[in-house]
Enzyme design. Structure first.
Site, PDB file in Angstrom:
ATOM      1  N   GLU A   1      -8.267   9.559  15.725  1.00  0.00           N
ATOM      2  CA  GLU A   1      -8.346   9.937  14.313  1.00  0.00           C
ATOM      3  C   GLU A   1      -9.720  10.541  14.013  1.00  0.00           C
ATOM      4  O   GLU A   1     -10.749   9.924  14.298  1.00  0.00           O
ATOM      5  CB  GLU A   1      -8.105   8.711  13.424  1.00  0.00           C
ATOM      6  CG  GLU A   1      -8.343   8.927  11.944  1.00  0.00           C
ATOM      7  CD  GLU A   1      -7.539  10.073  11.356  1.00  0.00           C
ATOM      8  OE1 GLU A   1      -8.170  11.012  10.821  1.00  0.00           O
ATOM      9  OE2 GLU A   1      -6.292  10.041  11.446  1.00  0.00           O
TER      10      GLU A   1
ATOM     11  N   HIS B   1      12.785 -17.820  -5.405  1.00  0.00           N
ATOM     12  CA  HIS B   1      12.037 -18.500  -4.343  1.00  0.00           C
ATOM     13  C   HIS B   1      13.003 -19.022  -3.286  1.00  0.00           C
ATOM     14  O   HIS B   1      14.052 -19.566  -3.629  1.00  0.00           O
ATOM     15  CB  HIS B   1      11.254 -19.676  -4.940  1.00  0.00           C
ATOM     16  CG  HIS B   1      10.572 -20.532  -3.910  1.00  0.00           C
ATOM     17  ND1 HIS B   1       9.407 -20.132  -3.292  1.00  0.00           N
ATOM     18  CD2 HIS B   1      10.899 -21.742  -3.386  1.00  0.00           C
ATOM     19  CE1 HIS B   1       9.032 -21.072  -2.436  1.00  0.00           C
ATOM     20  NE2 HIS B   1       9.929 -22.067  -2.471  1.00  0.00           N
TER      21      HIS B   1
ATOM     22  N   ALA C   1       0.069  14.816  15.549  1.00  0.00           N
ATOM     23  CA  ALA C   1       0.508  14.218  14.279  1.00  0.00           C
ATOM     24  C   ALA C   1      -0.619  14.304  13.255  1.00  0.00           C
ATOM     25  O   ALA C   1      -0.996  13.311  12.636  1.00  0.00           O
ATOM     26  CB  ALA C   1       0.928  12.767  14.510  1.00  0.00           C
TER      27      ALA C   1
ATOM     28  N   ILE D   1       3.268   9.444  10.549  1.00  0.00           N
ATOM     29  CA  ILE D   1       3.960   9.764  11.802  1.00  0.00           C
ATOM     30  C   ILE D   1       3.234   9.150  12.986  1.00  0.00           C
ATOM     31  O   ILE D   1       3.852   8.539  13.872  1.00  0.00           O
ATOM     32  CB  ILE D   1       4.100  11.284  11.963  1.00  0.00           C
ATOM     33  CG1 ILE D   1       5.116  11.821  10.958  1.00  0.00           C
ATOM     34  CG2 ILE D   1       4.513  11.658  13.385  1.00  0.00           C
ATOM     35  CD1 ILE D   1       5.251  13.334  10.946  1.00  0.00           C
TER      36      ILE D   1
ATOM     37  N   GLY E   1      -1.855   9.294  10.484  1.00  0.00           N
ATOM     38  CA  GLY E   1      -1.052   9.208   9.272  1.00  0.00           C
ATOM     39  C   GLY E   1       0.249   8.490   9.563  1.00  0.00           C
ATOM     40  O   GLY E   1       0.395   7.817  10.594  1.00  0.00           O
TER      41      GLY E   1
END
Length: 466
Positions: free
Chosen positions: A204, A445, A269, A185, A183
């Site tokens: 993960e 721009h 985390a 963190i 995530g």
């Protein structure tokens, strides 16, 4: 003698202190309590110092890798991470002192100590010396935040196995680190450490990094991380973290079997749990959700009259700016003045990894699942002059709209400073503007914001520069 207040707030983070200011502005006698500090996690060991470290990391990365592109070189380059941490503490301290000034300016009484509800209108405070006092209030706002979720069986020792708090304060870089969770963190610390040359591995459990973001964002960020030699293991579960003399051994299981990753440090985390324990909620009868958060209605009111809750402790959306918005709305309801209702799904979300990620609303998949006929406008930063000038051309803007009515359903951005581009899109949604109106809004721009205009033109079927 018990002091009497209109509003007493437990927790002085971005939700609590903002609620206190708004309550005082509305003429309510207000007090705020925190067990540790003004500004909460965000200002002290979270959002603010991490952004300072990320800026140092950006400079470090440029100095380490940018010589060929920008035409400079160094002999014996030395990077002092301790100085970066010291600067982050200075930034944090300046802002927390600012919150103290705001409390005085708005005549808000500040109490440092541990708070507990002893009745629906009584808060007991115990200070560091063990002295207690009671505050009586017509309204009590709970803003106690959240704490890191830890894998059962894993012990945080503050040195080899750490949470964000230890990680953000340590002045010595680990040589290698395993980050459990991808995530905000996880990917932000990965960005900081990698910029200084640390060997980073992310683990993960879900099928992709930043799993709550649009799937294409996850793919783009994974590509950028791979380029920077950040290893990301997905569909992978941490089974055990064992500390050793030199660091940690992290046992990870995946479809490919089991492996042990050795590193100097591991960062947990994987999310947060609301801080609802030990503050007397069960004693006075405040109702909690199945997730252990305080249950609230759209006014931020709990089931108990006079008791309110805001911020991470409600688990609506654990972001500082959402807590602040909840705090303002809560104070306004208490005062009986006109206010708004929050649509949590449409709140802005910002992640300050490299490249940055920003989003709000529905992903393309979610919009389709809900029966919308979807139109998508995209524009890559590699076709944006300002991005090319910055040498930051990775990423893109993606706007999702409803084909029938033109309603903007969501937006997903990855690239340079996209967290700063998001407000144009969220205010467009709030004011019920369509992509056509964004496209017709003349953008200066060269700016990064032209990518929003170009993506909006794309939705309308007349993309200009792609």
């Amino acid at each position: 003698m018990t002091e009497q207040y209109d509003v007493v707030i437990i927790g002085a983070g971005p939700g609590g202190y903002v609620a206190a200011i708004r309550a005082s502005q509305l003429g309510l006698k207000t007090a705020i309590i925190d067990k540790e500090w003004l500004g909460g996690v965000c200002l002290n060991v979270g959002c603010i110092p991490s952004k300072s470290l990320l800026k140092n990391a950006e400079v470090a990365h440029l100095l380490r890798t940018g010589s060929r592109t920008f035409g400079f070189s160094f002999d014996n380059l030395e990077l002092d991470f301790g100085s970066a941490v010291k600067r982050s503490r200075q930034v944090s301290n300046r802002l927390t002192k600012g919150v103290g000034f705001l409390m005085k300016k708005n005549n808000i009484d500040v109490h440092i100590g541990t708070a507990k509800l002893t009745a629906a209108d009584i808060v007991s405070i115990t200070d560091a010396e063990g002295q207690t006092q009671e505050l009586k209030a017509k309204n009590i706002i709970i803003a106690t935040g959240a704490s890191p979720f830890i894998i059962p069986g894993v012990e945080i020792d503050g040195e080899k196995v750490v949470t964000y708090r230890e990680a953000i304060l340590q002045e010595k870089l680990p040589t290698s680190v395993v980050i459990v969770g991808s995530g905000a963190i996880g990917v932000e610390f990965a960005t900081v450490w990698n910029a200084y040359g640390v060997d980073v591995t992310i683990v993960e459990m879900l099928p992709r990094i930043v799993p709550l973001e649009d799937e294409e964002v996850s793919t783009e960020l994974a590509k950028a991380f791979k380029k920077e030699k950040i290893t990301a293991l997905v569909n992978a579960k941490v089974e055990e973290i064992e500390t050793t003399k030199s660091g940690v051994k992290v046992t990870v299981s995946s479809e490919d079997g089991q492996q042990i990753i050795e590193a100097e440090q591991a960062l947990m985390a994987i999310g947060f749990k609301p801080n609802t324990q030990g503050i007397g909620l069960e004693d006075v009868g405040v109702k909690l959700t199945e997730r252990g958060a305080i249950e609230i209605d759209e006014r931020m009111a709990t089931n108990l009259p006079g008791v309110w809750a805001i911020g991470d402790v409600t688990a609506k959306l654990m972001l500082a700016h959402v807590g602040s918005a909840q705090g303002i709305i809560c104070a306004e309801h208490i005062a009986g003045v006109e206010t708004i209702t929050l649509d949590y799904e449409m709140m802005p979300r910002a992640t300050y990894c490299h490249p940055q990620v920003a989003s709000f609303g529905l992903t393309e998949a979610q919009a389709t699942e809900r029966g919308h006929e979807v139109k998508v406008g995209r524009f890559p930063f590699q076709a944006n002059g300002k991005a090319l000038g910055l040498n930051e051309s990775a990423g893109w803007v993606k706007i999702i709209s409803d084909a029938k009515y033109g309603e903007i359903l969501g937006a997903h951005l990855i690239g340079p400073e996209v967290t700063e581009l998001l407000p144009e899109l969220t205010i467009a949604h709030m004011m019920e503007l369509t992509a056509a109106e964004i496209a017709r809004n003349v953008h200066a721009h060269p700016t990064l914001s032209e990518a929003l205009m170009e993506a909006a033109h794309g939705i309308e079927g007349h993309a200009i520069h792609i």
